[in-house]
Write a protein that holds these residues in place. Structure first.
Motif, short mmCIF file in Angstrom:
data_model
loop_
_atom_site.label_atom_id
_atom_site.label_comp_id
_atom_site.label_asym_id
_atom_site.label_seq_id
_atom_site.Cartn_x
_atom_site.Cartn_y
_atom_site.Cartn_z
N SER A 1 0.82 -1.21 0.00
CA SER A 1 0.00 0.00 0.00
C SER A 1 0.86 1.26 0.00
CB SER A 1 -0.95 0.00 1.19
OG SER A 1 -0.24 -0.08 2.41
N LEU A 2 1.97 1.26 0.72
CA LEU A 2 2.87 2.40 0.70
C LEU A 2 3.51 2.57 -0.67
CD1 LEU A 2 4.62 2.11 4.19
CD2 LEU A 2 3.00 3.86 3.45
N HIS A 3 3.83 1.46 -1.31
CA HIS A 3 4.37 1.54 -2.67
C HIS A 3 3.33 2.09 -3.64
CE1 HIS A 3 6.66 0.57 -6.22
NE2 HIS A 3 5.69 -0.21 -6.68
N GLU A 4 2.08 1.64 -3.48
CA GLU A 4 0.99 2.16 -4.31
C GLU A 4 0.79 3.66 -4.07
OE1 GLU A 4 -2.65 1.64 -6.80
OE2 GLU A 4 -0.74 0.58 -6.56
N ALA A 5 0.86 4.08 -2.82
CA ALA A 5 0.71 5.51 -2.51
C ALA A 5 1.84 6.32 -3.13
CB ALA A 5 0.68 5.71 -0.99
N TRP A 6 3.04 5.79 -3.09
CA TRP A 6 4.19 6.49 -3.69
C TRP A 6 4.03 6.60 -5.20
CZ3 TRP A 6 8.03 4.11 -6.88
CH2 TRP A 6 9.08 4.96 -7.22
N ARG A 7 3.52 5.54 -5.85
CA ARG A 7 3.35 5.55 -7.30
C ARG A 7 2.23 6.51 -7.72
NH1 ARG A 7 1.20 1.55 -9.44
NH2 ARG A 7 2.10 1.74 -11.52
N LEU B 1 -8.05 9.97 -9.43
CA LEU B 1 -8.12 9.04 -10.56
C LEU B 1 -8.64 7.68 -10.14
CD1 LEU B 1 -4.84 9.83 -12.53
CD2 LEU B 1 -7.16 10.59 -13.02
N ASN B 2 -8.40 7.29 -8.89
CA ASN B 2 -8.84 5.97 -8.42
C ASN B 2 -10.28 6.02 -7.94
OD1 ASN B 2 -6.36 4.80 -8.92
ND2 ASN B 2 -5.56 5.37 -6.90
N PRO C 1 -6.78 3.22 -2.73
CA PRO C 1 -6.05 2.16 -3.44
C PRO C 1 -6.81 1.73 -4.68
CG PRO C 1 -7.08 1.32 -1.45
CD PRO C 1 -7.23 2.81 -1.40
N SER C 2 -6.09 1.34 -5.71
CA SER C 2 -6.72 0.90 -6.95
C SER C 2 -7.40 -0.44 -6.73
CB SER C 2 -5.68 0.79 -8.07
OG SER C 2 -4.73 -0.22 -7.76
N PHE D 1 -5.64 -8.16 -6.10
CA PHE D 1 -4.45 -9.01 -6.01
C PHE D 1 -3.99 -9.18 -4.57
CE2 PHE D 1 -4.12 -8.21 -10.57
CZ PHE D 1 -3.69 -9.45 -11.02
N SER D 2 -4.23 -8.20 -3.71
CA SER D 2 -3.91 -8.38 -2.29
C SER D 2 -4.83 -9.42 -1.67
CB SER D 2 -4.05 -7.05 -1.54
OG SER D 2 -3.12 -6.11 -2.00
#
Length: 396
Positions: free
Chosen positions: A95-101, A108-109, A121-122, A128-129
């Motif tokens: 989730s932190l990686h998704e937030a960074w991206r 948009l999400n 989160p998308s 997938f999680s």
């Protein structure tokens, strides 16, 4: 002896009541937390304005309670806490990686309940999680049941199918409950009483009730293993009889390719996805027939399962060729990298099932280690895709 048995039964009932209470409270707390996050996202206030806080909180509130509810009563408290902490760490990382991206992308999400939510989160990350949760939780629970790191295939089979049926029927329970509530709202509406209809439109009521009902259904299906086992057996038997039909259709498709060529496949522009879907269907139906490796099967089912195990390889090979053509002409995109990851998993099944099909003296007994090994491959692939290791957007 009778006094000891009565004491054990009373102790077991007390443990069951305590586990039930914790599960229901967990579901209620989950609902309250998700409502708070939904409300903050809708109003655009903290913590929805902080992506590195909101996204981890949302994912943790959505998925972590399911792990806790399912683990209670089947694992020691220390192991429950350890496994919950490990899975929480995984959710925090992705989730932190998704937030960074996605930082700076704004709205948009699509957020909770389909509404735009800043830094939500998308849906891809959520799906997938959840898939990672299902596979990893089944592996951990089976290992806990057998009290060893790598459990027997029978334990993997029992736990995985039990968990799948629990989740399926818990969702069904929530859907039926909601249908009944809306029916009640309609009945009260006939006499000009709209309080229930207005209540069902209020998020502060909807979200906690859904979570509470879902946790209640998980508990009910967990304490009635015989019912779950009966439903599982029925579903697997019915699915296994679809296998001959699928084998005839897919074998007929492959036999026509030398005469029709592959140009028609490439013109569809979704040949890889369709071929991977066919691979997934065959893998599911093969396992429905194979079950735990000791289930009785008719000669027709055995022949169909062996034939299907052979057909998985050419389907995967054509999918690889189709993806290769698209990459050669147009290059790598995020979707094609995800497709390549799916093909990697499909290749593990294809090669492993081909190996299992060559053993004509056994009932596809080598399917068991292939399934277990591929489950770990799937976990590694998902972990890589949703972390900097193999981020699809970065690689493309």
């Amino acid at each position: 002896t009778m006094q000891v048995e009565e004491y054990d039964n009373a102790l077991g009932a007390e443990v069951t009541r305590r586990v039930m209470t914790i599960r229901l409270v967990t579901g209620l707390v989950q609902g309250v937390l998700l409502y708070w996050l939904y409300q903050s996202g809708r109003d655009g206030v903290w913590p929805a304005t902080a992506p590195y806080l909101f996204m981890p909180l949302f994912i943790l509130a959505l998925l972590l309670p399911v792990v806790l509810i399912s683990s209670l009563g089947h694992m020691k408290p220390s192991r429950v806490l350890l496994w919950t902490a490990v899975f929480a760490a995984f959710l925090l990382v992705v989730s932190l990686h998704e937030a960074w991206r996605s930082f700076g992308l704004g709205e948009l999400n699509r957020g909770f309940m389909g509404r735009p939510t800043k830094y939500a989160p998308s849906m891809l990350l959520i799906v997938f999680s959840a898939g990672f949760l299902y596979i990893a939780h089944a592996l951990v629970m089976a290992a806990a049941v057998d009290d060893r790191r790598i459990a027997s295939y029978e334990s993997y089979f029992e736990i995985a199918w039990k968990l799948a049926i629990q989740l399926l029927f818990s969702a069904f329970f929530v859907a039926v409950l909601w249908a009944v509530l809306w029916m009640g709202a309609g009945l009260f509406g006939l006499v000009k009483l709209n309080f229930l209809e207005r209540l069902l439109d209020e998020p502060w009521f909807v979200v906690p009730v859904i979570c509470f009902a879902f946790s209640c259904a998980l508990h009910i299906t967990d304490v009635r293993p015989a019912i779950v086992r009966g439903i599982r057996t029925l579903l697997l038997v019915l699915s296994s009889w679809i296998l001959p039909v699928a084998v005839v259709i897919i074998a007929g498709f492959l036999c026509t390719l030398p005469f029709t060529g592959l140009d028609g496949l490439w013109k569809t522009r979704h040949a890889t996805a369709l071929l991977l879907t066919a691979v997934g269907v065959l893998v599911m139906l093969i396992n429905a027939a194979f079950q735990n490796g000791h289930a009785a099967a008719t000669l027709a089912i055995r022949i169909s399962a062996r034939t299907a195990a052979i057909l998985v390889l050419p389907l995967t090979g054509i999918a690889i060729y189709a993806l290769g053509l698209r990459v050669h002409d147009y290059g790598w995109t995020s979707d094609r990298i995800v497709a390549a990851a799916c093909i990697l998993v499909a290749s593990c099944y294809a090669i492993g099932y081909q190996w299992a099909a060559q053993r004509y003296d056994t009932w596809l007994v080598l399917v068991a280690p292939v399934n277990v090994g591929t489950a770990f491959v799937v976990l590694a692939v998902l972990l890589a895709l949703f972390t900097p290791i193999a981020d699809a957007a970065r690689l493309s």
